[in-house]
Write a protein that holds these residues in place. Structure first.
Motif, PDB file in Angstrom:
ATOM      1  N   ARG A 123     -62.529  20.798  -1.998  1.00  0.00           N
ATOM      2  CA  ARG A 123     -61.182  21.175  -1.605  1.00  0.00           C
ATOM      3  C   ARG A 123     -60.989  20.805  -0.138  1.00  0.00           C
ATOM      4  N   GLU A 124     -59.750  20.615   0.239  1.00  0.00           N
ATOM      5  CA  GLU A 124     -59.434  20.197   1.600  1.00  0.00           C
ATOM      6  C   GLU A 124     -58.360  21.111   2.170  1.00  0.00           C
ATOM      7  N   GLN A 125     -58.587  21.542   3.394  1.00  0.00           N
ATOM      8  CA  GLN A 125     -57.650  22.455   4.029  1.00  0.00           C
ATOM      9  C   GLN A 125     -56.317  21.759   4.311  1.00  0.00           C
ATOM     10  N   LEU A 126     -55.268  22.550   4.272  1.00  0.00           N
ATOM     11  CA  LEU A 126     -53.936  22.050   4.590  1.00  0.00           C
ATOM     12  C   LEU A 126     -53.892  21.650   6.058  1.00  0.00           C
ATOM     13  N   HIS A 127     -53.275  20.506   6.340  1.00  0.00           N
ATOM     14  CA  HIS A 127     -53.156  20.089   7.738  1.00  0.00           C
ATOM     15  C   HIS A 127     -52.282  21.088   8.482  1.00  0.00           C
ATOM     16  N   PRO A 128     -52.646  21.437   9.721  1.00  0.00           N
ATOM     17  CA  PRO A 128     -51.837  22.417  10.466  1.00  0.00           C
ATOM     18  C   PRO A 128     -50.364  22.032  10.566  1.00  0.00           C
ATOM     19  N   ALA A 129     -50.078  20.739  10.678  1.00  0.00           N
ATOM     20  CA  ALA A 129     -48.678  20.312  10.782  1.00  0.00           C
ATOM     21  C   ALA A 129     -47.896  20.709   9.539  1.00  0.00           C
ATOM     22  N   ASP A 130     -48.494  20.559   8.358  1.00  0.00           N
ATOM     23  CA  ASP A 130     -47.829  20.951   7.121  1.00  0.00           C
ATOM     24  C   ASP A 130     -47.582  22.456   7.102  1.00  0.00           C
ATOM     25  N   ARG A 163     -46.340  29.742  15.074  1.00  0.00           N
ATOM     26  CA  ARG A 163     -46.248  28.663  14.086  1.00  0.00           C
ATOM     27  C   ARG A 163     -44.800  28.221  13.877  1.00  0.00           C
ATOM     28  N   LEU A 164     -43.885  29.180  13.958  1.00  0.00           N
ATOM     29  CA  LEU A 164     -42.473  28.812  13.840  1.00  0.00           C
ATOM     30  C   LEU A 164     -42.038  27.927  15.000  1.00  0.00           C
ATOM     31  N   ARG A 165     -42.533  28.240  16.205  1.00  0.00           N
ATOM     32  CA  ARG A 165     -42.210  27.409  17.354  1.00  0.00           C
ATOM     33  C   ARG A 165     -42.770  25.998  17.188  1.00  0.00           C
ATOM     34  N   LEU A 166     -43.997  25.922  16.709  1.00  0.00           N
ATOM     35  CA  LEU A 166     -44.611  24.612  16.497  1.00  0.00           C
ATOM     36  C   LEU A 166     -43.901  23.855  15.388  1.00  0.00           C
ATOM     37  N   GLY A 167     -43.435  24.579  14.372  1.00  0.00           N
ATOM     38  CA  GLY A 167     -42.730  23.930  13.278  1.00  0.00           C
ATOM     39  C   GLY A 167     -41.380  23.379  13.686  1.00  0.00           C
ATOM     40  N   ALA A 168     -40.856  23.861  14.810  1.00  0.00           N
ATOM     41  CA  ALA A 168     -39.553  23.396  15.284  1.00  0.00           C
ATOM     42  C   ALA A 168     -39.657  22.158  16.167  1.00  0.00           C
ATOM     43  N   VAL A 169     -40.865  21.653  16.361  1.00  0.00           N
ATOM     44  CA  VAL A 169     -41.044  20.428  17.152  1.00  0.00           C
ATOM     45  C   VAL A 169     -40.471  19.243  16.380  1.00  0.00           C
ATOM     46  N   SER A 170     -40.043  18.236  17.093  1.00  0.00           N
ATOM     47  CA  SER A 170     -39.448  17.040  16.496  1.00  0.00           C
ATOM     48  C   SER A 170     -40.314  16.483  15.365  1.00  0.00           C
ATOM     49  N   PRO A 171     -39.716  16.152  14.202  1.00  0.00           N
ATOM     50  CA  PRO A 171     -40.489  15.563  13.096  1.00  0.00           C
ATOM     51  C   PRO A 171     -41.253  14.304  13.518  1.00  0.00           C
ATOM     52  N   LYS A 172     -40.697  13.543  14.440  1.00  0.00           N
ATOM     53  CA  LYS A 172     -41.390  12.341  14.923  1.00  0.00           C
ATOM     54  C   LYS A 172     -42.702  12.715  15.598  1.00  0.00           C
ATOM     55  N   LEU A 173     -42.667  13.739  16.443  1.00  0.00           N
ATOM     56  CA  LEU A 173     -43.883  14.166  17.128  1.00  0.00           C
ATOM     57  C   LEU A 173     -44.854  14.835  16.162  1.00  0.00           C
ATOM     58  N   ASP A 185     -52.818  21.353  21.620  1.00  0.00           N
ATOM     59  CA  ASP A 185     -52.348  21.827  22.919  1.00  0.00           C
ATOM     60  C   ASP A 185     -51.167  20.990  23.407  1.00  0.00           C
ATOM     61  N   GLN A 186     -51.222  19.687  23.180  1.00  0.00           N
ATOM     62  CA  GLN A 186     -50.113  18.827  23.593  1.00  0.00           C
ATOM     63  C   GLN A 186     -48.870  19.111  22.761  1.00  0.00           C
ATOM     64  N   LEU A 187     -49.056  19.312  21.442  1.00  0.00           N
ATOM     65  CA  LEU A 187     -47.919  19.642  20.585  1.00  0.00           C
ATOM     66  C   LEU A 187     -47.294  20.958  21.012  1.00  0.00           C
ATOM     67  N   ALA A 188     -48.138  21.932  21.344  1.00  0.00           N
ATOM     68  CA  ALA A 188     -47.626  23.231  21.776  1.00  0.00           C
ATOM     69  C   ALA A 188     -46.823  23.107  23.067  1.00  0.00           C
ATOM     70  N   ALA A 189     -47.203  22.184  23.938  1.00  0.00           N
ATOM     71  CA  ALA A 189     -46.454  21.991  25.184  1.00  0.00           C
ATOM     72  C   ALA A 189     -45.037  21.515  24.896  1.00  0.00           C
ATOM     73  N   PHE A 190     -44.855  20.689  23.863  1.00  0.00           N
ATOM     74  CA  PHE A 190     -43.513  20.218  23.500  1.00  0.00           C
ATOM     75  C   PHE A 190     -42.650  21.344  22.950  1.00  0.00           C
ATOM     76  N   ALA A 191     -43.267  22.395  22.407  1.00  0.00           N
ATOM     77  CA  ALA A 191     -42.518  23.488  21.794  1.00  0.00           C
ATOM     78  C   ALA A 191     -41.822  24.370  22.817  1.00  0.00           C
ATOM     79  N   ILE A 192     -41.959  24.039  24.099  1.00  0.00           N
ATOM     80  CA  ILE A 192     -41.315  24.846  25.126  1.00  0.00           C
ATOM     81  C   ILE A 192     -39.797  24.713  25.068  1.00  0.00           C
ATOM     82  N   THR A 193     -39.315  23.645  24.407  1.00  0.00           N
ATOM     83  CA  THR A 193     -37.875  23.465  24.216  1.00  0.00           C
ATOM     84  C   THR A 193     -37.599  23.098  22.765  1.00  0.00           C
ATOM     85  N   ASP A 194     -36.405  23.416  22.274  1.00  0.00           N
ATOM     86  CA  ASP A 194     -36.014  23.076  20.905  1.00  0.00           C
ATOM     87  C   ASP A 194     -35.250  21.758  20.831  1.00  0.00           C
ATOM     88  N   ASP A 195     -35.021  21.134  21.949  1.00  0.00           N
ATOM     89  CA  ASP A 195     -34.251  19.893  22.009  1.00  0.00           C
ATOM     90  C   ASP A 195     -35.122  18.721  21.566  1.00  0.00           C
TER      91      ASP A 195
END
Length: 709
Positions: A123-130, A163-173, A185-195
């Motif tokens: 079995r394989e764990q779900l990717h955190p992004a998913d 996780r909700l904040r991280l899920g709101a990051v741009s789909p491209k990122l 950590d880099q993805l979390a830094a982008f979550a500082i804004t919803d834009d």
């Protein structure tokens, strides 16, 4: 009721390969379960919450318990022990009865141990992004809050919110994160804004430097002062033409003010840098990277231009231009003193002289073919062009020795030569011809050779200095290409990850210039390094060694390091070299006053100027107080405790001159304005000293990042 349930389970137990319902109190852990490390309590709690909210998704796999050849009426859980424990936890909480019917799959044909291994292994764990995106969808589409989602998945509301904040990051990122193009950590830094547009814009402007603090800095930057290097580089006119607005008040000079749109300014700067990088590609370089910040952590080896002779035509023109330039400037101290037409001619001749002189050195065409260039902004808004970097994958690979007609290479690396006259000189069995010596004998002989080298090198101090310099230069200039036989490695801490803009400071640029000066003299091929070092005169070799050793110094104090031994060693080194930080650091609003509390600002002014001066700026807002402190302290040579010479103690200040006790640093307590508009100035004793309070000592730790393996 219990008898009925047990009867149903017993009747169904004879039907192998069928779904059966078994009372919870009849299920036991199987001794053949391969999982010996138990599930964590947190995992069981989360699983219990999931089962309570959504039911059981996957059956437990069971087999009848048999003792003395007879069924006991109980069942052993071959696969699904975690689910059984989740049900038991629910029963303990009185959510279900102890004899609650659990859906199971009866399997008596397959090996229970194999079934258990199969479930846990394949079995394989779900990717955190998913996971982040699905949590975000639950909140967006179903309107569930963090508490409800947490209850359904057995996690705390705080974790759900992250996780909700991280899920709101741009789909491209998010897709880039899935492909390992970003760390968490880099993805979390982008979550500082919803834009999303702003997130993507900042990402596109990043180059090699993707440190989380850089991402957060760029996302949160709002108004940019006109003195900022980006503003100087672009200029107010070009910024305004692009639709930007420069904010100025009645007292702002024409070249002052603030650039309102930091995102637009970044975009303009990066676009212009990329244009410059494109022009440089015309020189034949393989690649050119453009970014506002120079990527100090690239880890590439740098090659330098080699001296070449000028053509006869260029030599003649250089002499003519130099003579004409000297004739024009004779009698003038500067271009400003000359008539305009004379100054224009002199400047043109100067530019021509520089262009011809630049031809005295050139890059090897092979380096240009596989190398690249970094284009970035300097501290004063000037363009920095750094040529000659080669990526690891573009470095020439060392030739692998292979067997040829003249001999062979044994598996242990021992060279084996064929002797065509062997049969004539002596009788040797053909099976033994060319056979290498054993590995154990190779180790034995080379151990004796190592001992001989140690004994000989220890008796030749000058040659030991050459060997040490050779080992350090390989690590600090050639970045892993080439090997030394000394078990010494050198590491240079990347200070840019600790202090923003430090590489662009005067001291940083001076150190980089010294490094490049040596780098330009070193040979390209590591095989030529030893002869080069041996041929250097003693003073030059000592200077190179000193530079290499200096790069390994690490006196950075980090919060997670409890020992003070390394910092104390750095204090000893500072005394030995008579370190004077006033030569390389100045207290400004950006470097210090804007990053500490008002209490610390008052303390600094009282020490550098006077208590009265500190009290005068006390009612100001923090930003204004920081600017005023910069002007007051300028030229006084004041330094924070951490930068002072170890033997210098801060001057005492009378306690009654101040109204409040010392406050913690800004990192521990955010600055707040006093309701009355007046804040207290902290006493100077014990504030910054607490930041370096003695802690348990770790003896033997050095401030040098040189390790003997």
């Amino acid at each position: 009721m219990t008898d009925t349930i047990e009867t149903v389970a017993t009747e169904q137990s004879a039907q192998d390969g069928q779904t059966v319902f078994v009372p919870l109190n009849k299920l036991k852990k199987s001794p053949k379960n391969v999982r010996k490390v138990p599930h964590t309590d947190e995992f069981i709690a989360a699983l219990a919450a999931s089962v309570a909210a959504k039911g059981l998704y996957q059956n437990l796999v069971i087999e009848p318990e048999v003792k003395n050849g007879k069924p006991t009426g109980c069942y052993l859980v071959t696969a699904g022990e975690g689910r059984r424990l989740a049900y038991l936890l629910r029963a303990k909480r009185k959510e279900i009865r102890k004899n609650h019917l659990v859906r199971c799959w009866l399997d008596t044909e397959n090996d229970p141990a194999e079934v258990s291994l199969d479930e846990n292994y394949n079995r394989e764990q779900l990717h955190p992004a998913d996971q982040f995106e699905r949590f975000h969808e639950l909140s967006r589409d179903k309107g569930w809050g963090a508490e409800e989602i947490g209850a359904r998945f057995g996690v705390s509301p705080e974790i759900v919110k992250r996780r909700l904040r991280l899920g709101a990051v741009s789909p491209k990122l998010m897709d880039i994160y899935r492909q390992d193009g970003l760390t968490l950590d880099q993805l979390a830094a982008f979550a500082i804004t919803d834009d999303h547009a702003r997130q993507e814009q900042v990402f596109d402007n990043l180059s090699w430097n993707k440190e989380p603090w850089i991402i957060r800095r760029d996302l949160t930057a709002s108004h940019v002062p006109a003195s900022d290097r980006r503003a100087v580089f672009i200029g107010a006119d070009a910024y305004a033409e692009a639709g930007g607005n420069v904010i100025r008040d009645l007292f702002t000079e024409d070249d002052g003010g603030f650039f309102e749109d930091a995102g637009l300014l970044d975009t303009l700067a990066v676009e212009r840098l990329r244009e410059i990088a494109g022009d440089i590609l015309a020189e034949g370089w393989k690649w050119a990277e453009a970014s506002i910040d120079y990527p100090h952590g690239h880890g590439m080896r740098r090659y330098y231009p080699q001296p070449v002779g000028l053509s006869d035509e260029d030599e003649a023109r250089l002499s003519e231009a130099a003579a004409a330039h000297d004739a024009l400037i004779e009698g003038y101290d500067s271009y400003e003193d000359m008539p305009e037409d004379v100054a224009v001619k002199a400047q043109a001749l100067s530019d021509e002289i520089d262009a011809i002189s630049a031809k005295r050195s050139a890059y090897d065409p092979a380096i240009i073919e596989r190398g690249g260039v970094f284009v970035s902004l300097g501290s004063n808004g000037e363009v920095k062009i750094e040529r000659g970097y080669v990526r690891a994958e573009d470095e020439p690979q060392p030739e692998v020795a292979t067997e040829d007609e003249g001999g062979g290479i044994a598996e242990d690396g021992e060279a084996v030569e064929d002797d065509e006259d062997a049969d004539e000189e002596e009788e040797v069995d053909e099976a033994d011809a060319g056979k290498p010596i054993s590995d154990s004998l190779v180790r034995d002989l080379t151990a004796h050779r190592t001992l001989g080298l140690r004994l000989a090198l220890g008796g030749q101090p000058d040659m030991a200095m050459v060997a040490l310099t050779h080992a350090l230069v390989l690590d600090l200039f050639y970045h892993g290409f080439g090997k030394s036989c000394l078990a010494i490695t050198a590491k240079s801490e990347d200070l840019a990850s600790h202090a923003e803009g430090i590489a662009d400071s005067d001291a940083g640029e001076a150190l980089a210039a010294r490094h490049d000066q040596w780098g330009a003299q070193l040979p390209d091929d590591t095989a030529d390094l030893w002869p080069f070092l041996a041929a250097l005169d003693g003073d030059s070799r000592t200077e190179l060694l000193a530079h290499c050793v200096s790069l390994t110094v690490n006196a950075v104090k980090v919060p997670w390091e409890r020992s003070t031994a390394r910092i104390e060693a750095a204090d000893g080194l500072a005394k030995a070299v008579d370190l004077d930080m006033t030569a390389t650091w100045t207290a400004t609003a950006r470097s210090y006053f804007g990053r500490v509390t008002k209490a610390h600002i008052g303390q600094a002014v009282s020490e550098a100027v006077s208590v009265e001066a500190a009290e005068r700026i006390l009612p100001m807002k923090k930003a204004d107080m920081a600017d005023a402190a910069e002007q007051l302290v300028a030229g006084t040579g004041w330094l924070p405790v951490l930068l002072r010479a170890p033997e210098v103690e801060p001057e005492a200040v009378e306690a009654e001159d101040f109204a409040a006790d010392a406050q913690p640093s800004e990192a521990e307590a955010p600055d707040t304005e006093a309701q009355d508009g007046v804040d207290a100035v902290a006493q100077p004793t014990g504030i910054e000293a607490d930041a370096i309070a003695p802690e348990p000592e770790d003896e033997g730790q050095s401030h040098y990042a040189v390790a003997a393996e």
